[in-house]
Design a protein around this motif. Structure first.
Motif, PDB file in Angstrom:
ATOM      1  N   PRO A 184      -0.351  12.861 -15.140  1.00 43.50           N
ATOM      2  CA  PRO A 184      -0.173  11.714 -14.229  1.00 43.50           C
ATOM      3  C   PRO A 184      -0.880  10.467 -14.755  1.00 43.50           C
ATOM      4  O   PRO A 184      -1.563   9.767 -14.018  1.00 43.50           O
ATOM      5  N   THR A 185      -0.759  10.199 -16.019  1.00 41.15           N
ATOM      6  CA  THR A 185      -1.345   8.986 -16.590  1.00 41.15           C
ATOM      7  C   THR A 185      -0.248   8.220 -17.288  1.00 41.15           C
ATOM      8  O   THR A 185       0.764   8.786 -17.712  1.00 41.15           O
ATOM      9  N   VAL A 208       1.835   9.537  -5.445  1.00 43.07           N
ATOM     10  CA  VAL A 208       2.124  10.853  -4.877  1.00 43.07           C
ATOM     11  C   VAL A 208       3.408  11.457  -5.438  1.00 43.07           C
ATOM     12  O   VAL A 208       3.444  12.656  -5.751  1.00 43.07           O
ATOM     13  N   LEU A 209       4.455  10.675  -5.575  1.00 44.54           N
ATOM     14  CA  LEU A 209       5.725  11.225  -6.042  1.00 44.54           C
ATOM     15  C   LEU A 209       5.636  11.855  -7.435  1.00 44.54           C
ATOM     16  O   LEU A 209       6.125  12.974  -7.632  1.00 44.54           O
ATOM     17  N   MET A 222       3.817  15.169  -7.094  1.00 41.51           N
ATOM     18  CA  MET A 222       4.660  16.204  -6.496  1.00 41.51           C
ATOM     19  C   MET A 222       5.677  16.727  -7.512  1.00 41.51           C
ATOM     20  O   MET A 222       5.923  17.928  -7.592  1.00 41.51           O
ATOM     21  N   PHE A 223       6.257  15.806  -8.273  1.00 38.32           N
ATOM     22  CA  PHE A 223       7.209  16.208  -9.305  1.00 38.32           C
ATOM     23  C   PHE A 223       6.545  17.139 -10.322  1.00 38.32           C
ATOM     24  O   PHE A 223       7.095  18.190 -10.664  1.00 38.32           O
ATOM     25  N   TYR A 224       5.376  16.758 -10.776  1.00 41.58           N
ATOM     26  CA  TYR A 224       4.662  17.595 -11.751  1.00 41.58           C
ATOM     27  C   TYR A 224       4.323  18.962 -11.154  1.00 41.58           C
ATOM     28  O   TYR A 224       4.448  19.985 -11.823  1.00 41.58           O
ATOM     29  N   ALA A 225       3.894  18.979  -9.887  1.00 45.83           N
ATOM     30  CA  ALA A 225       3.517  20.243  -9.253  1.00 45.83           C
ATOM     31  C   ALA A 225       4.721  21.172  -9.131  1.00 45.83           C
ATOM     32  O   ALA A 225       4.625  22.369  -9.422  1.00 45.83           O
ATOM     33  N   LEU A 265       0.828  -1.197   0.000  1.00 48.61           N
ATOM     34  CA  LEU A 265       0.000   0.000   0.000  1.00 48.61           C
ATOM     35  C   LEU A 265       0.869   1.255   0.000  1.00 48.61           C
ATOM     36  O   LEU A 265       0.580   2.222  -0.715  1.00 48.61           O
ATOM     37  N   GLY A 266       1.951   1.235   0.782  1.00 47.30           N
ATOM     38  CA  GLY A 266       2.879   2.360   0.808  1.00 47.30           C
ATOM     39  C   GLY A 266       3.548   2.580  -0.536  1.00 47.30           C
ATOM     40  O   GLY A 266       3.699   3.723  -0.999  1.00 47.30           O
ATOM     41  N   ILE A 267       3.948   1.488  -1.177  1.00 45.76           N
ATOM     42  CA  ILE A 267       4.564   1.593  -2.506  1.00 45.76           C
ATOM     43  C   ILE A 267       3.561   2.156  -3.511  1.00 45.76           C
ATOM     44  O   ILE A 267       3.895   3.024  -4.323  1.00 45.76           O
ATOM     45  N   ALA A 268       2.337   1.674  -3.468  1.00 47.58           N
ATOM     46  CA  ALA A 268       1.317   2.169  -4.400  1.00 47.58           C
ATOM     47  C   ALA A 268       1.046   3.660  -4.162  1.00 47.58           C
ATOM     48  O   ALA A 268       0.891   4.431  -5.119  1.00 47.58           O
ATOM     49  N   ALA A 269       1.006   4.074  -2.904  1.00 41.87           N
ATOM     50  CA  ALA A 269       0.787   5.491  -2.601  1.00 41.87           C
ATOM     51  C   ALA A 269       1.963   6.331  -3.094  1.00 41.87           C
ATOM     52  O   ALA A 269       1.769   7.419  -3.656  1.00 41.87           O
TER      53      ALA A 269
END
Length: 129
Positions: A126-127, A90-91, A94-97, A82-86
């Protein structure tokens, strides 16, 4: 259970003592020998039953511990996945933002004049492709 074992041991002792007082080869001696053999077989069967019970009880206890450990490992694995999927979600966001904010700050006049930001702008989705 212990009572039965003690009674059986006492009866076997009594039969052995009675056997020593009888004359060898007589009908009473043969009957006493058969009784002693029967009692001894009962004692052996009772011992086997007790050992089997203890062994099964120990196996059941070990199986319960194994299942608890396996369940704990599955829970850890589930949280890790679950942590890996999150992080996979998220990463990149964040990079795009960060890069979008830097690009918009660079292009404050409202037009995308730099070729670098214009080329990166098409990739900031993010696709998966």
């Amino acid at each position: 259970m212990e009572e039965i074992r003690n009674l059986l041991d006492e009866e076997i002792k009594a039969e052995i003592e009675a056997l020593s007082s009888l004359t060898f080869g007589s009908k009473e001696h043969l009957t006493a020998t058969e009784n002693l053999a029967t009692l001894y077989k009962l004692r052996v069967d009772e011992t086997k039953t007790a050992l089997d019970f203890e062994e099964k009880s120990e196996n059941r206890k070990n199986d319960d511990e194994f299942k608890k450990n396996q369940l704990a490992e599955q829970v850890k694995d589930r949280y890790f996945k679950l942590g890996i999927a999150a992080a996979e979600l998220v990463l990149p966001l964040m990079f795009y933002a960060v890069w979008m904010r830097r690009g918009f700050k660079f292009e404050e006049n409202g037009t995308y004049t730099s070729t670098t930001f214009r080329g990166l702008f098409n990739c900031f989705r993010p696709t998966k492709k």
